[in-house]
Enzyme design. Structure first.
Site, PDB file in Angstrom:
ATOM      1  N   ASP A  74     -15.365   1.248 -17.826  1.00 24.20           N
ATOM      2  CA  ASP A  74     -14.117   1.390 -17.753  1.00 24.20           C
ATOM      3  C   ASP A  74     -14.186   2.002 -16.210  1.00 24.20           C
ATOM      4  OD1 ASP A  74     -11.948   3.615 -18.300  1.00 24.20           O
ATOM      5  OD2 ASP A  74     -13.215   4.971 -17.485  1.00 24.20           O
TER       6      ASP A  74
ATOM      7  N   HIS B 292       6.085   5.190   2.566  1.00 25.03           N
ATOM      8  CA  HIS B 292       6.131   4.690   4.470  1.00 25.03           C
ATOM      9  C   HIS B 292       6.838   5.672   5.120  1.00 25.03           C
ATOM     10  CE1 HIS B 292       6.741  -0.121   4.565  1.00 25.03           C
ATOM     11  NE2 HIS B 292       5.646  -0.008   4.495  1.00 25.03           N
TER      12      HIS B 292
ATOM     13  N   HIS C  60      -4.785  -4.111   0.623  1.00 27.94           N
ATOM     14  CA  HIS C  60      -4.593  -3.712   2.327  1.00 27.94           C
ATOM     15  C   HIS C  60      -5.209  -2.149   3.221  1.00 27.94           C
ATOM     16  CE1 HIS C  60      -0.677  -1.374   3.074  1.00 27.94           C
ATOM     17  NE2 HIS C  60       0.055  -2.156   2.271  1.00 27.94           N
TER      18      HIS C  60
ATOM     19  N   GLU D 190      -1.376  -5.629   7.732  1.00 25.80           N
ATOM     20  CA  GLU D 190      -0.587  -5.973   6.142  1.00 25.80           C
ATOM     21  C   GLU D 190       0.754  -5.012   7.039  1.00 25.80           C
ATOM     22  OE1 GLU D 190       1.483  -6.090   2.831  1.00 25.80           O
ATOM     23  OE2 GLU D 190       0.855  -4.157   4.289  1.00 25.80           O
ATOM     24  N   GLU D 191       0.598  -3.457   7.414  1.00 23.47           N
ATOM     25  CA  GLU D 191       2.676  -3.221   7.468  1.00 23.47           C
ATOM     26  C   GLU D 191       2.989  -4.305   8.823  1.00 23.47           C
ATOM     27  OE1 GLU D 191       3.413  -1.310   5.832  1.00 23.47           O
ATOM     28  OE2 GLU D 191       2.058  -0.061   5.099  1.00 23.47           O
TER      29      GLU D 191
ATOM     30  N   ASP E 215      -1.623  -3.558  -3.918  1.00 22.13           N
ATOM     31  CA  ASP E 215      -0.809  -3.178  -2.927  1.00 22.13           C
ATOM     32  C   ASP E 215       0.159  -2.245  -3.735  1.00 22.13           C
ATOM     33  OD1 ASP E 215       0.921  -2.557  -0.666  1.00 22.13           O
ATOM     34  OD2 ASP E 215       1.116  -4.364  -0.256  1.00 22.13           O
TER      35      ASP E 215
ATOM     36  N   ASP F 287      -5.353   5.084 -13.707  1.00 22.39           N
ATOM     37  CA  ASP F 287      -6.175   4.632 -13.544  1.00 22.39           C
ATOM     38  C   ASP F 287      -5.997   2.943 -14.381  1.00 22.39           C
ATOM     39  OD1 ASP F 287      -8.896   5.515 -15.623  1.00 22.39           O
ATOM     40  OD2 ASP F 287      -7.805   6.176 -17.032  1.00 22.39           O
TER      41      ASP F 287
ATOM     42  N   ASP G 109      -8.734   0.165 -13.766  1.00 20.61           N
ATOM     43  CA  ASP G 109      -9.683  -0.524 -15.435  1.00 20.61           C
ATOM     44  C   ASP G 109      -8.787  -2.138 -14.646  1.00 20.61           C
ATOM     45  OD1 ASP G 109     -10.858   1.714 -15.698  1.00 20.61           O
ATOM     46  OD2 ASP G 109      -9.385   2.079 -16.743  1.00 20.61           O
TER      47      ASP G 109
ATOM     48  N   ASP H 159      -0.135   3.066  -0.809  1.00 26.25           N
ATOM     49  CA  ASP H 159       0.313   2.235   0.513  1.00 26.25           C
ATOM     50  C   ASP H 159      -0.643   2.496   1.213  1.00 26.25           C
ATOM     51  OD1 ASP H 159       1.303  -0.168   1.625  1.00 26.25           O
ATOM     52  OD2 ASP H 159       3.461   0.715   2.007  1.00 26.25           O
TER      53      ASP H 159
END
Length: 437
Positions: A42, A286, A124, A170-171, A199, A301, A305, A136
Site C-alpha cells: 500500500d 492550467h 512530467h 512537457e507543457e 499525468d 490514493d 496504489d 498537473d
C-alpha cells in the site's frame, strides 16, 4: 499536460552518462505469469501528499510556479533527486534546451533486474507558468516518486530492470521526453519493454481513465480497478498530449492512468464515480488555483496504489517465452515521395487466429524517418497503423517493435509490411522485418 500538441524543439546538451540508458524500439511487454508475482505494498497517501506540499512550497517560494526555465522547476528536480539518491537509486540529470532556456530530465535506475528488459515509469514534473501545477502534474510526479521509494523500502528484486523518470518541458509539447527518447541508441531503446505514464491522477472531480494502448498494461490496470469494484473508461481526452506519446511514437508499448482535465464530467460518469456532472474533472486546469487544495485524496490514493500494483505485477512476474517468428530480410526500395511499397511474409502451419500481442519488428533505413508511414496488412487486407508521418520527427531510420492486437485475424496467410514516403528529398529502404506470434 499540455493543452494541445505544439511544435517544440529540444536541443543541445545531454549529460552523457552510462546511467542514462534506454533504447530504440521495445521488445514488447510480455504478459506476467500468475506466479510468482509479488504483492504490491500500500502506498501511504500521507507520504504522497507530503511530496505535494513540498512542491507547493517550492512554487510559492519561486514566483508561484514550477515551469520550464524557472527556478521552481530546478528546485523541484533537486527535491526529487535528493529523495531518490538517499534511497539508493542511481540518478542521472539530462539537460536539454527549449525556448531559449535549459531544461532537465531526471532518470533514476533501481539496481538489479534484467538489463535487457526495462520497465520504465514516468511523469512530467513541470507546471505551466500560471500556477504551481499540483494536480498537473505534481500528482503523477508524487505518486511515481513515492512508489519508487516503496521499491527501495521493500528492497525489491525485480525480474525486469526498473527505471523511473521525471520529465521537463512537457507543457511545451513533451520536449523533455522527446529529447530523451530521440537521444537513446537504438540498442538501448529496444530494451524498454514498457513505459507507464502518470499525468494528472488526483483531479478534484475525478474520473478513472485507463490508456487504451498496450493490451497487457491496460489489462493490468483494469484488473486492479475491477478488484476494487470501480468501473473504468478508456482515456481519450489526453491521448497524444502527454509523455507516453514520445515512447509510443517509436513503437514502445505504453500505458497509464488519468483522472481528467478540462472536459466536463457527464451525468453518467457522475453516477458511477460520484462528483459533479457538468463540471470539469479539473476546474483549476492550467490555472493559479491548481494548488494542494485542488486534489481529490481518494483518487490520488487509489491511483498511487495502482502505480505500485503495475510495477510489482509487470516488473516481478515471470515472462512468457517468445513465440514463433517469421522474417523477410529482402531489401525493398522506398520511392521518395512516391507510391507505397510492400514486403510480404507468408505464414503457414498455424491454427486459429493471430494473438492479441502480435509483435512486428521493423528495420527501415531512411534519412528522415518523419516522412515514413508504416502499416501492417493482415491477410484479409485489414491495415494496422504502426507509425504515422511527422514533420517534427527528424531522426533517421525506423527500428522498432510494435505490438498489434490481431486477435480477429487468421494467423495463416500473406502478411505485408506497407511503407510509404510522403514527402520529398529523403530516401530509404525496408531492410528487414519480422512477425512473432
Amino acid at each position: 499536460m499540455p493543452r494541445a500538441l505544439r511544435r517544440a524543439t529540444a536541443g543541445v546538451a545531454v549529460l552523457a552518462s552510462a546511467g542514462l540508458i534506454a533504447a530504440t524500439a521495445p521488445a514488447a511487454l510480455a504478459a506476467p505469469a500468475p506466479s510468482p508475482t509479488l504483492a504490491a505494498p500500500d502506498i501511504p497517501l500521507a507520504n504522497v501528499k507530503a511530496h505535494l506540499t513540498q512542491l507547493q512550497s517550492i512554487a510559492t517560494a519561486n514566483g508561484g510556479n514550477r515551469a520550464h526555465g524557472r527556478a521552481g522547476y530546478k528546485a523541484s528536480i533537486d527535491y526529487v533527486k535528493g529523495k531518490l539518491d538517499a534511497a539508493g537509486f542511481t540518478t542521472t540529470v539530462q539537460q536539454f534546451t527549449s525556448s531559449g532556456a535549459t531544461g532537465y530530465n531526471l532518470v533514476a535506475d533501481w539496481p538489479g533486474g534484467d538489463p535487457n528488459k526495462v520497465l520504465m515509469t514516468g511523469a512530467h514534473l513541470d507546471s505551466v507558468s500560471a500556477g504551481p501545477g499540483i494536480n498537473d502534474n505534481g500528482s503523477g510526479s508524487a505518486g511515481t516518486l513515492e512508489t519508487a521509494l516503496a521499491v527501495s523500502r521493500a528492497q525489491l528484486q525485480p525480474t525486469k530492470h526498473l527505471r523511473f523518470a521525471w520529465w521537463g518541458a512537457e507543457e511545451l509539447g513533451m520536449v523533455g521526453s522527446k529529447y530523451y527518447v530521440n537521444n537513446l541508441p537504438s540498442t538501448e531503446r529496444s530494451k524498454i519493454s514498457g513505459y507507464l505514464n502518470f499525468d494528472m491522477i488526483g483531479s478534484p472531480n475525478p474520473g478513472y481513465f485507463v490508456y487504451d494502448d498496450d493490451p497487457t498494461i491496460e489489462k493490468t490496470f483494469k484488473d486492479y480497478y475491477a478488484g476494487l469494484n470501480i468501473p473504468t473508461e478508456i482515456e481519450t481526452e489526453g491521448d497524444g498530449r502527454s509523455d507516453h506519446a514520445s515512447f509510443k511514437n517509436v513503437g514502445i508499448p505504453v500505458g497509464g492512468l488519468f483522472t481528467g482535465a478540462e472536459t466536463r464530467k457527464s451525468a453518467a460518469q457522475a453516477q458511477k464515480w460520484g462528483g459533479t456532472s457538468g463540471t470539469a474533472f479539473d476546474r483549476c486546469y492550467h490555472s493559479s488555483c491548481d494548488t494542494t487544495a485542488n486534489i481529490n485524496d481518494t483518487a490520488l490514493d487509489r491511483n498511487s496504489d495502482a502505480i505500485a500494483h503495475a510495477i510489482w505485477t509487470l516488473g516481478t512476474g515471470t515472462t512468457t517465452p517468445p513465440g514463433d517468428s517469421y522474417e523477410n530480410t529482402a531489401d525493398v526500395a522506398i520511392p521518395d515521395n512516391g507510391a507505397a511499397v510492400t514486403s510480404t511474409i507468408n505464414v503457414t502451419g498455424r491454427t486459429g487466429n493471430a494473438p492479441a500481442t502480435l509483435k512486428a519488428d521493423v528495420d527501415i533505413r531512411h534519412t528522415w524517418r518523419g516522412d515514413v508511414v508504416v502499416d501492417l496488412l493482415a491477410p484479409d487486407g485489414t491495415a494496422y497503423r504502426l507509425k504515422n508521418s511527422s514533420s517534427n520527427d527528424s531522426a533517421d531510420n525506423v527500428i522498432a517493435t510494435y505490438t498489434v492486437n490481431a486477435s480477429s485475424e487468421a494467423a495463416n496467410g500473406a502478411w505485408k509490411l506497407r511503407v510509404q514516403d510522403v514527402a520529398s528529398q529523403d530516401t530509404g529502404y525496408i531492410n528487414s522485418w519480422k512477425l512473432t506470434f
